[in-house]
Design an enzyme around this catalytic site. Structure first.
Site, PDB file in Angstrom:
ATOM      1  N   TYR A 143       0.848  -1.186   0.000  1.00  0.00           N
ATOM      2  CA  TYR A 143       0.000   0.000   0.000  1.00  0.00           C
ATOM      3  C   TYR A 143       0.885   1.238   0.000  1.00  0.00           C
ATOM      4  O   TYR A 143       1.858   1.320   0.761  1.00  0.00           O
ATOM      5  CB  TYR A 143      -0.901   0.019   1.238  1.00  0.00           C
ATOM      6  CG  TYR A 143      -1.825   1.217   1.294  1.00  0.00           C
ATOM      7  CD1 TYR A 143      -2.857   1.367   0.372  1.00  0.00           C
ATOM      8  CD2 TYR A 143      -1.659   2.204   2.266  1.00  0.00           C
ATOM      9  CE1 TYR A 143      -3.710   2.470   0.416  1.00  0.00           C
ATOM     10  CE2 TYR A 143      -2.506   3.306   2.323  1.00  0.00           C
ATOM     11  CZ  TYR A 143      -3.530   3.433   1.391  1.00  0.00           C
ATOM     12  OH  TYR A 143      -4.369   4.520   1.441  1.00  0.00           O
ATOM     13  N   ASP A 238       9.398   3.021   0.200  1.00  0.00           N
ATOM     14  CA  ASP A 238       8.307   3.625   0.959  1.00  0.00           C
ATOM     15  C   ASP A 238       8.464   3.242   2.430  1.00  0.00           C
ATOM     16  O   ASP A 238       8.210   2.104   2.825  1.00  0.00           O
ATOM     17  CB  ASP A 238       6.964   3.156   0.396  1.00  0.00           C
ATOM     18  CG  ASP A 238       5.775   3.854   1.061  1.00  0.00           C
ATOM     19  OD1 ASP A 238       5.971   4.483   2.122  1.00  0.00           O
ATOM     20  OD2 ASP A 238       4.657   3.749   0.523  1.00  0.00           O
ATOM     21  N   LYS A 270       3.606   9.137   8.990  1.00  0.00           N
ATOM     22  CA  LYS A 270       3.284   8.551  10.293  1.00  0.00           C
ATOM     23  C   LYS A 270       4.201   9.075  11.425  1.00  0.00           C
ATOM     24  O   LYS A 270       3.958  10.160  11.916  1.00  0.00           O
ATOM     25  CB  LYS A 270       3.239   7.029  10.179  1.00  0.00           C
ATOM     26  CG  LYS A 270       2.120   6.635   9.170  1.00  0.00           C
ATOM     27  CD  LYS A 270       1.729   5.197   9.139  1.00  0.00           C
ATOM     28  CE  LYS A 270       0.479   4.980   8.304  1.00  0.00           C
ATOM     29  NZ  LYS A 270       0.665   4.410   6.976  1.00  0.00           N
TER      30      LYS A 270
HETATM   31  C1  LIG Z   1       0.062   4.856   5.578  1.00  0.00           C
HETATM   32  C2  LIG Z   1       0.886   4.577   4.380  1.00  0.00           C
HETATM   33  C3  LIG Z   1       0.857   5.395   3.238  1.00  0.00           C
HETATM   34  C4  LIG Z   1      -0.125   6.522   3.074  1.00  0.00           C
HETATM   35  O1  LIG Z   1       0.047   7.543   3.981  1.00  0.00           O
HETATM   36  P1  LIG Z   1      -1.194   8.539   4.286  1.00  0.00           P
HETATM   37  O2  LIG Z   1      -0.618   9.541   5.234  1.00  0.00           O
HETATM   38  O3  LIG Z   1      -2.270   7.685   4.868  1.00  0.00           O
HETATM   39  O4  LIG Z   1      -1.596   9.136   2.984  1.00  0.00           O
HETATM   40  C5  LIG Z   1       1.755   5.141   2.216  1.00  0.00           C
HETATM   41  N1  LIG Z   1       2.620   4.127   2.305  1.00  0.00           N
HETATM   42  C6  LIG Z   1       2.681   3.298   3.367  1.00  0.00           C
HETATM   43  C7  LIG Z   1       3.689   2.207   3.408  1.00  0.00           C
HETATM   44  C8  LIG Z   1       1.803   3.483   4.429  1.00  0.00           C
HETATM   45  O5  LIG Z   1       1.850   2.643   5.473  1.00  0.00           O
END
Ligand SMILES: *Cc1c(COP(=O)(O)O)cnc(C)c1O
Length: 432
Positions: A143, A238, A270
């Site tokens: 994701y 990511d 995060k």
């Molecule tokens: C949470 C998450 C996102 C998206 O971040 P948002 O602040 O919710 O847009 C992208 N990549 C990873 C790996 C994530 O865990």
């Protein structure tokens, strides 16, 4: 008297689609009504009816120090009293960027955004601008936020031409996203051999943790770095979930820094906002300086780098000492052991993958290495387990596909609550 969660949720459904601001919160995959939160302190979260829970979600990652850490609250209170936003440069954004650059050597430049989704969108735009190519390669089950070009996850089997996962994503957009099974080096090599000159970038979660936790196979991330380099494509690592959670330098600090590889771009989110809306894309100056106004690639944000969010992030990172990381690792190990013992005692088929301090449980006998494997799990058993844990005072992610999060604030008392809830929960799961 304060309205109940049921009353709040009924009101919410009249004015907010599905009653929630982000889909998983609606409890659709576990059934029932989401509990409305009144406040949270340390490891405990309290709903509007005054029920207290041990929190193993941590706002999906950001609350690494626990909720309302006094050191963070003091800094944020001071910052907001000096105005929530300026729409102009401010010192804490510089200090936070310096803090990130000091921890992660290849992150020479940092551009702040308000969400991980935006950070990823910017990383893709940079990769396409730098290479002059269109195609993005992602892995099924990873994701990366809700940008159009990454809402393409379907496509089990070999290199599949993407089909949009969501109405509203055009086939044109989906066409430029190729999806491979996670961890499949042979499929990746085949794809690069066939279409290498069209590929702008490969994007991967440093540790996939949005299909449950799937630890990267040994050498996989390193191979992504080498194959992208061989073909003139970029690797986007990511770390929105893993960044500054797994170590002071994220998952890259554990793996890349020791194995000797580096991605071309990092995305963070995060933890770096300490619970405020803040994320970032980072990388070497040669790529990052393509961003406007240094270069031609446009990217902007009214609230980007605002003083409250960057102050919260800076305070959080500075409080993440080596002792904090040691505590997270030990606590993750303890929770995983407690749940594993309860499930084993009640004969529930399960596995408990772990990478660093992130872990989750799959209720399946199939060894989970890919998204297709993850989808073999018994989600009804998880739903029964989840609700029993909630009734026992433990707040878990309301989905079988999410990681569990520990914080610096968890104590032995919390472990005791988790242990006593786990027995009836395992018994409930065993019946499904
Ligand atoms: C949470 C998450 C996102 C998206 O971040 P948002 O602040 O919710 O847009 C992208 N990549 C990873 C790996 C994530 O865990």
């Amino acid at each position: 008297m304060e309205p109940s969660s049921e009353e709040w949720f009924a009101r919410a459904q009249n004015v907010i689609p599905g009653g929630v601001s982000s889909p998983v919160r609606a409890f659709r995959s576990v059934g029932g009504t989401p509990r409305y939160v009144a406040h949270a302190h340390g490891s405990r979260i309290t709903d509007t009816e005054g029920r207290e829970y041990v929190d193993l979600v941590g706002a999906w990652g950001p609350m690494i120090l626990g909720h309302a850490h006094p050191g963070v609250v003091a800094q944020v209170t001071r910052a907001v009293a000096a105005s929530a936003s300026f729409g102009a440069p401010c010192p804490p954004e510089v200090e936070l960027a310096e803090e990130i650059a000091r921890r992660v050597a290849p992150a020479e430049r940092v551009r702040f955004t308000s969400s991980g989704t935006e950070a990823v969108m910017t990383a893709l735009r940079l990769a396409r601008a730098k290479t002059g190519r269109d195609v993005v390669v992602k892995f099924a089950g990873c994701y990366h936020g809700h940008a159009d070009s990454l809402l393409v996850a379907a496509g089990s089997g070999v290199a599949t031409l993407g089909l949009p996962d969501s109405p509203g994503v055009t086939p044109g957009t989906a066409q430029d996203t190729l999806v491979l099974p996670y961890g499949d080096v042979a499929a990746l090599e085949e794809l690069f051999a066939a279409r290498g000159s069209e590929i702008a970038c490969v994007i991967t979660e440093a540790v996939p943790a949005n299909m449950g936790v799937v630890p990267p196979p040994l050498g996989f991330n390193a191979r992504l770095a080498s194959i992208t380099r061989e073909h003139g494509a970029l690797l986007i690592l990511d770390e929105v979930m893993t960044g500054f959670r797994m170590s002071a330098a994220g998952w890259w600090g554990i793996e890349g820094a020791t194995e000797g590889w580096q991605p071309d771009l990092f995305t963070y989110g995060k933890v770096i906002g300490g619970g405020m809306p803040l994320a970032a894309v980072a990388g070497p100056a040669a790529t990052m300086d393509l961003l406007a106004p240094a270069g031609p690639v446009y990217q902007a944000g009214t609230l980007s780098g605002n003083p409250v969010a960057t102050t919260a992030g800076l305070a959080t990172l500075r409080l993440c000492t080596p002792q904090v990381y040691a505590h997270l690792d030990a606590t993750a190990g303890a929770v995983r052991r407690i749940i594993t013992e309860a499930l084993t005692r009640h004969g529930v088929i399960h596995q408990a993958p772990q990478a660093g301090n992130l872990f989750s449980f799959f209720f399946t006998a199939t060894p989970v290495r890919t998204y297709d494997d993850a989808r073999t799990q018994n989600t009804s058993a998880f739903a029964a387990f989840f609700h029993s844990m909630l009734d026992g005072g433990v707040w878990l992610p309301p989905s079988a596909y999410e990681a569990w999060f520990v914080s610096a604030a968890h104590t032995d008392d919390d472990l005791a609550v988790i242990e006593s809830a786990a027995h009836s929960a395992a018994a409930a799961a065993a019946k499904v």
